[in-house]
Write an enzyme that holds these catalytic residues in place. Structure first.
Site, PDB file in Angstrom:
ATOM      1  N   GLY A  51     -10.149  12.944  18.745  1.00  0.00           N
ATOM      2  CA  GLY A  51     -10.972  13.155  17.564  1.00  0.00           C
ATOM      3  C   GLY A  51     -10.357  12.492  16.361  1.00  0.00           C
ATOM      4  O   GLY A  51      -9.545  11.576  16.491  1.00  0.00           O
ATOM      5  N   GLY A  52     -10.745  12.960  15.202  1.00  0.00           N
ATOM      6  CA  GLY A  52     -10.226  12.366  13.986  1.00  0.00           C
ATOM      7  C   GLY A  52     -11.162  12.611  12.829  1.00  0.00           C
ATOM      8  O   GLY A  52     -11.918  13.575  12.824  1.00  0.00           O
ATOM      9  N   GLN A  53     -11.101  11.758  11.865  1.00  0.00           N
ATOM     10  CA  GLN A  53     -11.916  11.918  10.677  1.00  0.00           C
ATOM     11  C   GLN A  53     -12.310  10.534  10.189  1.00  0.00           C
ATOM     12  O   GLN A  53     -11.506   9.606  10.220  1.00  0.00           O
ATOM     13  CB  GLN A  53     -11.113  12.670   9.606  1.00  0.00           C
ATOM     14  CG  GLN A  53     -11.619  12.510   8.182  1.00  0.00           C
ATOM     15  CD  GLN A  53     -12.803  13.410   7.884  1.00  0.00           C
ATOM     16  OE1 GLN A  53     -13.728  13.540   8.687  1.00  0.00           O
ATOM     17  NE2 GLN A  53     -12.807  14.015   6.721  1.00  0.00           N
ATOM     18  N   CYS A  77       0.836  -1.207   0.000  1.00  0.00           N
ATOM     19  CA  CYS A  77       0.000   0.000   0.000  1.00  0.00           C
ATOM     20  C   CYS A  77       0.867   1.251   0.000  1.00  0.00           C
ATOM     21  O   CYS A  77       0.376   2.359  -0.142  1.00  0.00           O
ATOM     22  CB  CYS A  77      -0.952   0.020   1.193  1.00  0.00           C
ATOM     23  SG  CYS A  77      -0.172   0.542   2.721  1.00  0.00           S
ATOM     24  N   LYS A  78       2.173   1.054   0.165  1.00  0.00           N
ATOM     25  CA  LYS A  78       3.083   2.201   0.182  1.00  0.00           C
ATOM     26  C   LYS A  78       3.537   2.506  -1.240  1.00  0.00           C
ATOM     27  O   LYS A  78       3.617   1.616  -2.085  1.00  0.00           O
ATOM     28  CB  LYS A  78       4.327   1.886   1.030  1.00  0.00           C
ATOM     29  CG  LYS A  78       4.019   1.699   2.506  1.00  0.00           C
ATOM     30  CD  LYS A  78       4.029   3.020   3.246  1.00  0.00           C
ATOM     31  CE  LYS A  78       3.727   2.815   4.701  1.00  0.00           C
ATOM     32  NZ  LYS A  78       4.880   2.973   5.562  1.00  0.00           N
ATOM     33  N   ASP A 111       6.409   5.515  15.761  1.00  0.00           N
ATOM     34  CA  ASP A 111       7.267   6.553  15.171  1.00  0.00           C
ATOM     35  C   ASP A 111       7.795   7.504  16.238  1.00  0.00           C
ATOM     36  O   ASP A 111       8.930   7.966  16.164  1.00  0.00           O
ATOM     37  CB  ASP A 111       6.503   7.339  14.104  1.00  0.00           C
ATOM     38  CG  ASP A 111       6.280   6.541  12.827  1.00  0.00           C
ATOM     39  OD1 ASP A 111       7.181   5.761  12.448  1.00  0.00           O
ATOM     40  OD2 ASP A 111       5.207   6.680  12.219  1.00  0.00           O
ATOM     41  N   ASP A 163      12.054   2.577  13.572  1.00  0.00           N
ATOM     42  CA  ASP A 163      11.201   1.399  13.748  1.00  0.00           C
ATOM     43  C   ASP A 163      11.081   0.662  12.416  1.00  0.00           C
ATOM     44  O   ASP A 163      11.142   1.261  11.347  1.00  0.00           O
ATOM     45  CB  ASP A 163       9.841   1.733  14.352  1.00  0.00           C
ATOM     46  CG  ASP A 163       9.000   2.626  13.467  1.00  0.00           C
ATOM     47  OD1 ASP A 163       9.575   3.410  12.683  1.00  0.00           O
ATOM     48  OD2 ASP A 163       7.761   2.553  13.560  1.00  0.00           O
ATOM     49  N   ASP A 170      11.500   9.185  11.319  1.00  0.00           N
ATOM     50  CA  ASP A 170      10.186   8.663  11.671  1.00  0.00           C
ATOM     51  C   ASP A 170       9.183   9.741  12.058  1.00  0.00           C
ATOM     52  O   ASP A 170       7.984   9.558  11.913  1.00  0.00           O
ATOM     53  CB  ASP A 170      10.334   7.644  12.791  1.00  0.00           C
ATOM     54  CG  ASP A 170      11.164   6.443  12.332  1.00  0.00           C
ATOM     55  OD1 ASP A 170      10.764   5.825  11.330  1.00  0.00           O
ATOM     56  OD2 ASP A 170      12.198   6.168  12.928  1.00  0.00           O
TER      57      ASP A 170
END
Lengths: 400, 400
Positions: free
Chosen positions: B185-187, B55-56, B134, B289, B93
């Site tokens: 929070g977040g999305q 996916c990278k 990270d 890492d 990182d």
């Protein structure tokens, strides 16, 4: 941390292709895929099936979670007993977290969505302005750091990726620079749909933000950008789709739509930073930014967070010229005049003392060259918001 | 800011279904879709076509951008002339940004990816541990705030969404709590693939982080988690796929694979926090890492950032029991022994003074009950990393 993917081509030069050597948005030419060696039919907006609010999970579902999060917070408040600042932010535009270091707090927000304009550079600018807007809605004018979140569509050819992604990144970074901040990293993944967003973070003193819960009876509501961005963006896409275009061509000309589209891009890419700065100067009692849930959705959310028993009544709807007519011609599809049309990177909706509101509007117009409008009032009530039956539609601009 | 979507069902109770009343991972039963009223055939990992590194965007493409970002930074360094702390973090990182407030800096990272295990609660824990890792790689042990980034798959039924998303969120939040931080929070958006990730932010004094550029000749390299998480995760999925299973069943039993899968989940969900704390105690010269680019990819990246003319030579590869054999049976597919197999939420790779390394490993085992290994040395060189021709594979654990 991972970093945004791109080829190291000169994205700045590429970004200037439409500038005609002039960085002013007004003079910016439409994005020309061919000038970037892409197919003339290339449309960034085709790399996602959803746009605007439709990419959001419904507000009622969200609010249920907000409750469950709120519980976690009350627990955490205990841990923060020794801190003067309460944890706030749930259901508001940012989270505010007290820090271990003398009286400072962390104000933070994130947002990402799917392409809604076809100009990659402008899409980047809009995405950045949209993320920052959550800080500005809290009256925070300084952003200390930004991260960029990108999803590169699996459907993009390598060529398309190598043209589009650097342009999006350049637009995002240019907006960050304009806001006096910078992008120090982020994450890029491959994804079926193209996604664009970011994280904005500020560390500040409590007096740098305005908790949006202080509206009082007699305040007025000011809006700093016109509505109708979503309508304009859709109408513009319909220029390619005869069957859709036929539904609106009686009420609007192709030139009207192109003008509205460019006004929308201009408006969406505009920072709410000066609007935020002036909130302090004119003693704003609270604010939110108008985005995916539409004017009324965000007004209701803001009303629900008020300390006092007040409610908001909206009388005027400033709308990008001709877009109200387009919305009407589409029946209930947009619900623009009902206040439900999603906006992207919309204006701030601000509660101001009545005697300060006119001065606020005059000041922002003087500094930015853009109008703001008094659109409603704060009266006694049960923390709700409504639009009157026949709101006055203000065409923006009044004429060309 | 938007907020995570979920129904307000008791996700805690749901999350405990597999706990057998005991929160210890060791005793955690496999996720049972049926116990949650889902089809027995439900597999979270089917809601994305890509996993792990795939996916990278390729590392070489990323590094090109890193250069172009670096330029932006040099420019910004000018703006930060008055600040003692340089801007760092590109290619490392985390990003580290000097703040307007007395000597403090902002350490920040973001990461998100696709489901790689079928237990939603564990997936949430792994995603959180992966984001925090990270910070830990920079020696930062305190996280001040986290945001959660969720993509709800368009292919999920409402029922699946209402079971899975709260479990993922609960796992994420439980890990954040374990790390002494919280999610404010977040999305959440709707997306073809299920995506899970977050943002971790710390505001700290410069002495709280370790710039990973100080390795010296004679240092040794310590790794704090075994390799092979990706191999274990894939082998476990092949239990459902006879044609794939037949390729490895001669070298591994079904029970071996299930054990390896649970070791992998246990390892991926483990925080690198104590490993980070001990970096200060034992004067680590730098760390990274091990995640999507594999042991060698991250070792090379760390080597390239060193101030001194050193390079890293890796002699030992600790691998989850039996997974080296599985990797060999799959030919070049994983490139595990070549150091290219992607890991998720892997261990820290740390440069330590030789005389401190053994004490570091003993101390971490005493505190966590998990082994760490000296896997290589730092010698004079041109800032590269390599694995010797016939590295010694250490089976983890040695025996059951």
């Amino acid at each position: 941390m991972s970093y945004q993917s791109s080829v190291a081509q000169d994205s700045l030069a590429a970004a200037q292709l439409e500038m005609a050597g002039n960085p002013s948005l007004a003079l910016r030419r439409p994005f020309d895929p061919v000038a970037h060696d892409l197919e003339a039919s290339f449309r960034l907006t085709r790399f996602a099936d959803l746009k605007g609010r439709s990419c959001k999970v419904p507000q009622d579902v969200l609010s249920k979670l907000v409750e469950s999060l709120q519980q976690d917070y009350s627990q955490q408040d205990d841990q923060f007993m020794h801190v003067a600042i309460p944890r706030i932010g749930i259901g508001l535009d940012c989270s505010v977290t007290p820090l271990r270091h003398g009286g400072l707090c962390l104000v933070q927000t994130t947002d990402f969505f799917y392409p809604l304009v076809d100009d990659p550079y402008m899409m980047g600018k809009i995405a950045c302005a949209n993320v920052l807007s959550d800080l500005y809605a809290m009256g925070v004018t300084e952003c200390d750091n930004m991260l960029m979140l990108l999803g590169v569509s699996t459907k993009m050819t390598e060529k398309e990726r190598d043209v589009v992604i650097p342009l999006i990144m350049r637009g995002f970074k240019d907006s960050a620079l304009e806001a006096g901040t910078s992008v120090t990293g982020g994450q890029t993944v491959i994804n079926p749909w193209c996604t664009i967003g970011g994280v904005a973070t500020t560390i500040c003193q409590p007096n740098e933000y305005i908790v949006p819960d202080n509206a009082v009876m007699g305040d007025v509501l000011v809006l700093t950008k016109p509505l109708g961005t979503q309508v304009a963006v859709n109408a513009h896409q319909w220029l390619d789709q005869p069957e859709r275009w036929n539904r609106i061509k009686l009420v609007v000309s192709e030139e009207d739509v192109r003008k509205a589209y460019h006004r929308a891009m201009d408006s969406m890419s505009r920072l709410n930073r000066i609007a935020a700065r002036l909130m302090h100067k004119y003693n704003a009692h609270g604010s939110t930014d108008v985005t995916g849930f539409g004017l009324l959705g965000h007004a209701q959310n803001l009303a629900s967070h008020q300390k006092n028993e007040v409610s908001f009544v909206i009388h005027n709807l400033p709308v990008i010229a001709k877009m109200a007519a387009v919305a009407k011609a589409c029946g209930n599809m947009f619900q623009l005049l009902q206040g439900h049309a999603p906006e992207t990177s919309g204006g701030l909706l601000i509660c101001l003392p009545r005697e300060q509101a006119a001065a606020y509007c005059k000041d922002i117009e003087k500094q930015e060259g853009y109008q703001a409008w008094i659109i409603g009032i704060v009266e006694k009530g049960n923390r709700t918001a409504r639009i009157i039956d026949k709101p006055r539609v203000i065409e923006v601009p009044a004429k060309d």
